[in-house]
Structure formats: structure tokens, C-alpha cells
Design an enzyme around this catalytic site. Structure first.
Site, PDB file in Angstrom:
ATOM      1  N   HIS A 105     -19.149  -8.516  42.408  1.00 44.45           N
ATOM      2  CA  HIS A 105     -17.814  -8.113  41.923  1.00 44.45           C
ATOM      3  C   HIS A 105     -16.735  -8.111  43.000  1.00 44.45           C
ATOM      4  O   HIS A 105     -15.898  -7.208  43.044  1.00 44.45           O
ATOM      5  CB  HIS A 105     -17.890  -6.728  41.289  1.00 44.45           C
ATOM      6  CG  HIS A 105     -18.622  -6.671  39.986  1.00 44.45           C
ATOM      7  ND1 HIS A 105     -18.963  -7.773  39.258  1.00 44.45           N
ATOM      8  CD2 HIS A 105     -19.107  -5.607  39.291  1.00 44.45           C
ATOM      9  CE1 HIS A 105     -19.613  -7.419  38.165  1.00 44.45           C
ATOM     10  NE2 HIS A 105     -19.721  -6.088  38.152  1.00 44.45           N
ATOM     11  N   HIS A 179     -13.636  -5.019  33.186  1.00 48.32           N
ATOM     12  CA  HIS A 179     -14.909  -4.287  33.159  1.00 48.32           C
ATOM     13  C   HIS A 179     -14.797  -2.982  32.366  1.00 48.32           C
ATOM     14  O   HIS A 179     -15.369  -1.962  32.733  1.00 48.32           O
ATOM     15  CB  HIS A 179     -15.332  -3.972  34.600  1.00 48.32           C
ATOM     16  CG  HIS A 179     -16.801  -3.865  34.797  1.00 48.32           C
ATOM     17  ND1 HIS A 179     -17.545  -2.819  34.314  1.00 48.32           N
ATOM     18  CD2 HIS A 179     -17.686  -4.678  35.418  1.00 48.32           C
ATOM     19  CE1 HIS A 179     -18.811  -2.975  34.647  1.00 48.32           C
ATOM     20  NE2 HIS A 179     -18.931  -4.095  35.314  1.00 48.32           N
ATOM     21  N   GLU A 312     -17.975  -8.475  29.220  1.00 46.63           N
ATOM     22  CA  GLU A 312     -17.158  -9.063  30.275  1.00 46.63           C
ATOM     23  C   GLU A 312     -17.049 -10.580  30.101  1.00 46.63           C
ATOM     24  O   GLU A 312     -17.938 -11.329  30.525  1.00 46.63           O
ATOM     25  CB  GLU A 312     -17.765  -8.737  31.643  1.00 46.63           C
ATOM     26  CG  GLU A 312     -18.040  -7.260  31.892  1.00 46.63           C
ATOM     27  CD  GLU A 312     -19.037  -7.024  33.001  1.00 46.63           C
ATOM     28  OE1 GLU A 312     -18.937  -7.701  34.050  1.00 46.63           O
ATOM     29  OE2 GLU A 312     -19.931  -6.184  32.831  1.00 46.63           O
TER      30      GLU A 312
HETATM   31  C1  G6D Z   1     -24.752  -2.902  37.871  1.00 46.80           C
HETATM   32  O1  G6D Z   1     -25.906  -4.903  37.291  1.00 46.80           O
HETATM   33  C2  G6D Z   1     -24.852  -4.059  36.915  1.00 46.80           C
HETATM   34  C3  G6D Z   1     -23.577  -4.845  36.934  1.00 46.80           C
HETATM   35  O2  G6D Z   1     -23.645  -5.900  35.999  1.00 46.80           O
HETATM   36  C4  G6D Z   1     -22.430  -3.894  36.629  1.00 46.80           C
HETATM   37  O3  G6D Z   1     -21.230  -4.610  36.629  1.00 46.80           O
HETATM   38  C5  G6D Z   1     -22.400  -2.798  37.662  1.00 46.80           C
HETATM   39  O4  G6D Z   1     -23.611  -2.089  37.630  1.00 46.80           O
HETATM   40  C6  G6D Z   1     -21.288  -1.801  37.394  1.00 46.80           C
HETATM   41  O5  G6D Z   1     -24.718  -3.394  39.192  1.00 46.80           O
END
Ligand code: G6D
Length: 347
Positions: A105, A179, A312
Site C-alpha cells: 500500500h 480502502h 478495493e
Molecule cells: C492486511 O492483507 C490485508 C490487506 O489486504 C489490507 O489492505 C490491510 O490488512 C489493511 O494487510
């Protein structure tokens, strides 16, 4: 239609402002300059009662310590990048290893953690706010001076559209999303296990134990087949290995079979709320909030798994290492735009 701007808080010396878009039927979307974060979406249930349908906080400090990316724009690259590096035109770009040795991210200070400029956009039948940000060459390890904007518009059909526009002075990589964790019960009265989801998707990406893409798989005969609507609970309570891997739920990219065709429909029977999502993106990551820890409260409600779920819309994760995936590269001086519309209704 109206747009109200309010002071929300401070980060060091910088002010964080909150913008609330409200249409003529009382639906409203609140979003702030920190991370373009959507803090609240008020929509009616089948009886017309306006309640909030996303997880959020009421203070900047809670967002700064948040590890769930609640409501945030994600970038430069949503999802994971294996080994936290990629190669472009013979140059290797090392990135932050912020998730099990991989990059997640956008890194340590991704788009969710920066303060964006904001401009109110008011057009006939629409209320909006356009966030913009200049990401300098090398920020979080990514090449290219990138100008990016995120435009939220709300209309009188209870549709929220998010439009992402970006241009870089060098070839680079980009994969953005929002998100938000949806919970259609209203004010988090119930969790999302009995929300029903329909996805026009025949293929999903199986993941490895680092939640990186392993292979494209057919949804047929698995809890990942949402071509006919079914509950999130079906995956949460399944012994299917990919559901177990995701913490007893889902954390997977689905390749969309179609676009702008009611491709994603979420419903909650008790409230009668529905959310139909249409996008020009190739995929949607369904994340069922399995990593929400059971400590503390969120807006007075015990924090816990499944309290919200994310849809998402985006490109495929780790696409930098998969030339067989739809491209995640953007060319020098070429403006790119992606848009997703969230239509809130009742049934
Ligand atoms: C965890 O694996 C999930 C991700 O997909 C998510 O975006 C994140 O938590 C907030 O890492």
C-alpha cells in the site's frame, strides 16, 4: 446539494480539513485532506433512516495510529509488491519492506498518510471536492515526479464517484484505490458476515502465505464463486484453504468479467441497504476485515473481525512482476484516469 468545510485537526503545524458533501435527499459523504480519507457515508435504510455505512474515527490522532487504512486513498501502488522492489528499464527501485519483507500500500508514508490540497467543486446536480498532491521523484522509492488528483462527487441519485487522475514526467508505476470498509447495517449495529455479495467474476488470484499472488484460479465450485450472490459467512466458515489463509475470510483480488454492468453488488437484508459498484478497473480486492484486532472500540463499537469489508477496485497486485497481468505502468507525460462509482440504494 451542499459542501461544508470544517476544521478536523492538526498534524504538527498542518491543518487537516473535513469536507462533507450532502445531496438533496440527505445522503452525505465526509472526507478529509489527510489521505483523502472517507470518514463517514450517511445513507438511508429501507425505512429512510440515515445511518453511517463505513468504519471510521472521529479524530486525526486515531487515523495517524491506524494500521487498517480506514477509508483512505491508497498509492502509489495498492496491494503488495514482492520483495519490495521492482525493475524498470534496467534500473532496480528498492521500496519500503513494510509487510513481511514485501511492500504494501505505497510504503511507510503512502498516499494515505500525506495531506492533500482540496478544492470544492460544485456543478449542477453534483457536489464535490477535488484533492490533489504532488509526489516528488523518489518519494517512497518510486520514480517520476507525479501529479495526482482524486475527485469525489456526489449526485442526487445517491451515487458517489471517485475519479483518479495522474501524470508523471517519467515512466513509472501506479495502482490506486480507496480502502473504505463498508458495513450496510448502519452505525455498525451488526458485523458483515451476513452481508450478501454478488461479483461478476469468474477468476480470482490464489495467494501464497505472504498474501502475494500465486496463480489465476477459477472460482467455480469454491466459496469464491459470487456469480450467484451469497454471504461473506460462507467463506468465513469454510475449510477451503484460501479462506483459511486469509484469516477465515477473504483478502483476494477478483478479475472482473465486465465493467459498468452492476459488476459488484453488496446487500444487507436487515437494513434493506444495497451498494452497487461499477468501475473501469480490471479487478476488485475483497478484503473481509479479518485482520481487525479485537482491542478497543471503533466509534463506541467493539473492534473485531468482519466489522467492515473492503471492495478495493484496482489493478492486480504485484503486477510489476507479472507481465502477463494488465499493465500497471504509466508512460512519461501521459495523463491516466480511472473511476469507480458507488451507488447506494435500498430493496
Ligand atoms: C492486511 O492483507 C490485508 C490487506 O489486504 C489490507 O489492505 C490491510 O490488512 C489493511 O494487510
Amino acid at each position: 446539494m451542499k459542501v461544508v468545510k470544517e476544521f478536523f485537526g492538526h498534524i504538527n503545524e498542518e491543518t487537516v480539513d473535513l469536507y462533507t458533501l450532502e445531496n438533496d435527499h440527505g445522503m452525505s459523504v465526509s472526507c478529509m485532506t489527510l489521505g483523502c480519507i472517507i470518514t463517514k457515508i450517511m445513507t438511508p435504510d429501507r425505512d429512510g433512516t440515515l445511518e453511517n455505512v463505513v468504519i471510521g474515527y472521529d479524530s486525526v490522532d486515531e487515523y495517524l495510529t491506524d494500521s487498517y487504512y480506514l477509508g483512505a486513498v491508497i498509492g502509489r501502488f495498492a496491494g503488495r509488491i514482492a520483495g519490495a522492489s521492482f525493475e524498470l528499464d534496467g534500473v532496480t527501485y528498492p521500496l519500503a519492506k513494510n509487510n513481511n519483507g514485501n511492500h504494501l500500500h505505497g510504503g511507510l508514508k503512502g498516499f494515505d498518510k500525506v495531506i492533500w490540497d482540496a478544492e470544492v467543486i460544485e456543478r449542477e446536480g453534483e457536489a464535490g471536492v477535488q484533492f490533489s498532491y504532488f509526489s516528488p521523484d523518489g518519494e517512497e522509492g518510486y520514480p517520476g515526479n507525479l501529479n495526482v488528483s482524486v475527485l469525489y462527487t456526489l449526485n442526487n441519485q445517491n451515487e458517489l464517484t471517485i475519479r483518479y487522475t495522474a501524470k508523471s514526467d517519467q515512466k513509472t508505476v501506479l495502482n490506486m484505490t480507496n480502502h473504505s470498509y463498508f458495513n450496510l447495517s448502519g452505525n455498525l449495529q451488526r458485523d458483515t458476515l451476513d452481508h450478501s455479495l454478488q461479483l461478476k467474476s469468474s477468476k480470482y488470484l490464489e495467494l501464497n502465505d505472504e498474501l502475494l499472488p500465486l496463480r489465476v484460479a477459477d472460482v467455480q465450485g469454491t466459496p469464491f464463486d459470487f456469480k450467484a450472490a451469497h454471504s461473506i459467512r460462507e467463506g468465513a466458515e469454510s475449510s477451503f484453504s484460501q479462506n483459511k489463509l486469509a484469516g477465515e475470510g477473504y483478502d483476494h483480488p477478483f478479475i472482473l468479467d465486465t465493467n459498468h454492468d452492476h459488476e459488484i453488488v453488496l446487500k444487507e437484508e436487515q437494513s434493506g441497504r444495497s451498494l452497487t459498484i461499477e468501475t473501469d478497473e480490471v479487478a476488485v480486492v475483497l478484503y473481509s476485515g479479518t485482520q481487525i484486532q479485537e482491542n478497543g472500540e471503533i466509534r463506541g463499537v467493539p473492534a473485531r473481525k468482519y466489522l467492515g469489508l473492503c471492495l478495493e477496485t484496482q489493478g492486480l497486485p504485484d503486477a510489476v512482476h507479472h507481465p502477463e497481468y494488465p499493465s500497471c505502468w504509466i508512460e512519461k507525460d501521459v495523463e491516466v484516469t480511472k473511476a469507480t462509482t458507488y451507488k447506494f440504494g435500498t430493496f
